[in-house]
Design a protein around this motif. Structure first.
Motif, PDB file in Angstrom:
ATOM      1  N   ILE A   1       0.823  -1.212   0.000  1.00 52.68           N
ATOM      2  CA  ILE A   1       0.000   0.000   0.000  1.00 52.68           C
ATOM      3  C   ILE A   1       0.859   1.265   0.000  1.00 52.68           C
ATOM      4  O   ILE A   1       0.483   2.273  -0.611  1.00 52.68           O
ATOM      5  CB  ILE A   1      -0.952  -0.014   1.215  1.00 52.68           C
TER       6      ILE A   1
ATOM      7  N   GLU B   1      -0.281   3.931  -2.803  1.00 57.61           N
ATOM      8  CA  GLU B   1      -0.987   5.163  -2.454  1.00 57.61           C
ATOM      9  C   GLU B   1      -0.225   6.401  -2.926  1.00 57.61           C
ATOM     10  O   GLU B   1      -0.833   7.395  -3.333  1.00 57.61           O
ATOM     11  CB  GLU B   1      -1.199   5.228  -0.940  1.00 57.61           C
TER      12      GLU B   1
ATOM     13  N   GLN C   1      -5.493  10.345  -2.317  1.00 59.29           N
ATOM     14  CA  GLN C   1      -5.780  10.704  -0.933  1.00 59.29           C
ATOM     15  C   GLN C   1      -6.345  12.120  -0.853  1.00 59.29           C
ATOM     16  O   GLN C   1      -6.289  12.890  -1.807  1.00 59.29           O
ATOM     17  CB  GLN C   1      -4.511  10.594  -0.079  1.00 59.29           C
TER      18      GLN C   1
ATOM     19  N   ALA D   1      -6.238   4.463   6.197  1.00 56.96           N
ATOM     20  CA  ALA D   1      -7.615   4.095   5.854  1.00 56.96           C
ATOM     21  C   ALA D   1      -7.656   2.858   4.966  1.00 56.96           C
ATOM     22  O   ALA D   1      -8.515   1.982   5.135  1.00 56.96           O
ATOM     23  CB  ALA D   1      -8.302   5.271   5.159  1.00 56.96           C
ATOM     24  N   ALA D   2      -6.720   2.772   4.019  1.00 53.11           N
ATOM     25  CA  ALA D   2      -6.708   1.635   3.096  1.00 53.11           C
ATOM     26  C   ALA D   2      -6.445   0.326   3.832  1.00 53.11           C
ATOM     27  O   ALA D   2      -7.092  -0.695   3.557  1.00 53.11           O
ATOM     28  CB  ALA D   2      -5.653   1.859   2.014  1.00 53.11           C
TER      29      ALA D   2
ATOM     30  N   ALA E   1      -9.365  -0.839   6.167  1.00 53.70           N
ATOM     31  CA  ALA E   1     -10.503  -1.384   5.430  1.00 53.70           C
ATOM     32  C   ALA E   1     -10.336  -2.865   5.108  1.00 53.70           C
ATOM     33  O   ALA E   1     -11.317  -3.536   4.767  1.00 53.70           O
ATOM     34  CB  ALA E   1     -10.712  -0.594   4.136  1.00 53.70           C
ATOM     35  N   THR E   2      -9.106  -3.383   5.217  1.00 48.68           N
ATOM     36  CA  THR E   2      -8.858  -4.783   4.858  1.00 48.68           C
ATOM     37  C   THR E   2      -8.810  -5.722   6.058  1.00 48.68           C
ATOM     38  O   THR E   2      -8.940  -6.938   5.888  1.00 48.68           O
ATOM     39  CB  THR E   2      -7.514  -4.906   4.112  1.00 48.68           C
TER      40      THR E   2
ATOM     41  N   SER F   1     -10.058   5.861  -4.814  1.00 49.74           N
ATOM     42  CA  SER F   1      -9.785   5.438  -3.441  1.00 49.74           C
ATOM     43  C   SER F   1     -10.653   4.251  -3.040  1.00 49.74           C
ATOM     44  O   SER F   1     -10.179   3.315  -2.380  1.00 49.74           O
ATOM     45  CB  SER F   1     -10.011   6.603  -2.477  1.00 49.74           C
ATOM     46  N   SER F   2     -11.919   4.263  -3.458  1.00 50.54           N
ATOM     47  CA  SER F   2     -12.804   3.134  -3.152  1.00 50.54           C
ATOM     48  C   SER F   2     -12.352   1.867  -3.861  1.00 50.54           C
ATOM     49  O   SER F   2     -12.340   0.779  -3.275  1.00 50.54           O
ATOM     50  CB  SER F   2     -14.244   3.470  -3.553  1.00 50.54           C
TER      51      SER F   2
ATOM     52  N   SER G   1      -9.212   0.429  -2.192  1.00 48.15           N
ATOM     53  CA  SER G   1      -9.551  -0.265  -0.943  1.00 48.15           C
ATOM     54  C   SER G   1     -10.142  -1.639  -1.226  1.00 48.15           C
ATOM     55  O   SER G   1      -9.836  -2.621  -0.537  1.00 48.15           O
ATOM     56  CB  SER G   1     -10.539   0.575  -0.128  1.00 48.15           C
TER      57      SER G   1
ATOM     58  N   TYR H   1      -7.267  -3.947  -2.378  1.00 53.80           N
ATOM     59  CA  TYR H   1      -6.425  -4.342  -1.244  1.00 53.80           C
ATOM     60  C   TYR H   1      -7.109  -5.437  -0.426  1.00 53.80           C
ATOM     61  O   TYR H   1      -6.468  -6.423  -0.022  1.00 53.80           O
ATOM     62  CB  TYR H   1      -6.148  -3.145  -0.331  1.00 53.80           C
ATOM     63  N   ALA H   2      -8.398  -5.258  -0.161  1.00 50.65           N
ATOM     64  CA  ALA H   2      -9.126  -6.235   0.650  1.00 50.65           C
ATOM     65  C   ALA H   2      -9.202  -7.588  -0.052  1.00 50.65           C
ATOM     66  O   ALA H   2      -8.981  -8.637   0.565  1.00 50.65           O
ATOM     67  CB  ALA H   2     -10.529  -5.717   0.955  1.00 50.65           C
TER      68      ALA H   2
END
Length: 263
Positions: free
Chosen positions: A94, A98, A104, A132-133, A136-137, A219-220, A223, A226-227
């Motif tokens: 990340i 990022e 961001q 935040a990223a 979220a995971t 950004s969404s 995320s 990443y998850a």
């Protein structure tokens, strides 16, 4: 009575009815995790190193989430080890992602809400985006890890004489089913969160290029990726740790039996 309090009481009642004591433990862990996140936000606001706060807070969040599953010691240990490895691996991924994405901070779509407010909050938005990223995971990673470790443990309990190769094949098949469900859960959560934004983009007649390059969408989407990546990677790592521990246990048992026969 506020809506939040009412829904919390309904959730508590359902968790007690369905889960019993485990349901109570899960409910308590939910609020403990909430408190941890509040503390993390406060520490970052007080200018503590955000990455250090993220790593320490993420470790606590994973620990509380996995311990709340009330699994046996072996399953819990394996799930914790796998989750920590994936968390640190995602941090390494990340960090450059990022910086390269530059998604961001606040987007143009937030300008109306921020009108008249000062943006000079003296906090690095790139670092906040990383925090935040990763946060979220963590939930998806912890749930997938405990589900895979517990499932493989049940397979071994039902067939204690199963070879390592058979255990690996069965665990792989079981893990793929769990991963498929976990990925769908993450995807549906993203779609629900993105629904209102998608309608807004449509009403404003955004082109496909404008949507893809919008900060909110980028950004969404990051995320989500990443998850999903964390959930997918957790399977081979959990399997590897479980097989490694099982191999060590077999070697220990063989050594103990050999010593006993010698006597």
């Amino acid at each position: 009575m506020s809506v939040t309090l009412m829904l919390s009481l309904i959730l508590l009642a359902l968790m007690i009815i369905i889960g019993g004591m485990k349901g109570i433990g899960a409910f308590v862990s939910l609020w403990i995790n909430f408190a941890i996140m509040v503390v993390m936000i406060m520490l970052i606001n007080f200018q503590f190193n955000a990455l250090a706060v993220l790593l320490v807070g993420g470790t606590f969040l994973l620990t509380v989430t996995i311990l709340s599953a009330d699994a046996d010691e072996r399953t819990t240990t394996i799930a914790l080890m796998a989750s920590f490895i994936v968390m640190f691996a995602l941090v390494i991924l990340i960090l450059p992602a990022e910086h390269l994405a530059m998604a961001q901070g606040f987007a143009e779509e937030n300008s109306e809400e921020l009108e008249g407010l000062s943006l000079g909050i003296n906090i690095n938005f790139v670092t906040l985006g990383i925090v935040a990223a990763l946060l979220a995971t963590l939930g998806a990673i912890a749930e997938a890890a405990i589900a895979i470790a517990a499932g493989i443990g049940e397979l071994l309990a039902d067939q204690p004489n199963m070879s390592l190769a058979s255990l690996a094949r069965s665990g792989q098949h079981l893990g793929q089913q769990i991963i498929g469900t976990a990925v769908n859960t993450v995807l549906f959560g993203f779609m629900a969160d993105f629904l209102s934004l998608a309608i807004w983009f449509g009403k404003l007649h955004y082109s496909l290029g404008e949507i893809v390059n919008a900060k909110l969408f980028t950004s969404s989407m990051l995320s989500l990726l990443y998850a999903i990546l964390g959930v997918i990677v957790i399977l081979p790592i959990t399997m590897a740790i479980f097989l490694w521990q099982q191999r060590r246990q077999l070697q220990t048992d063989m050594g103990t039996n050999h010593d006993y026969d010698g006597k």
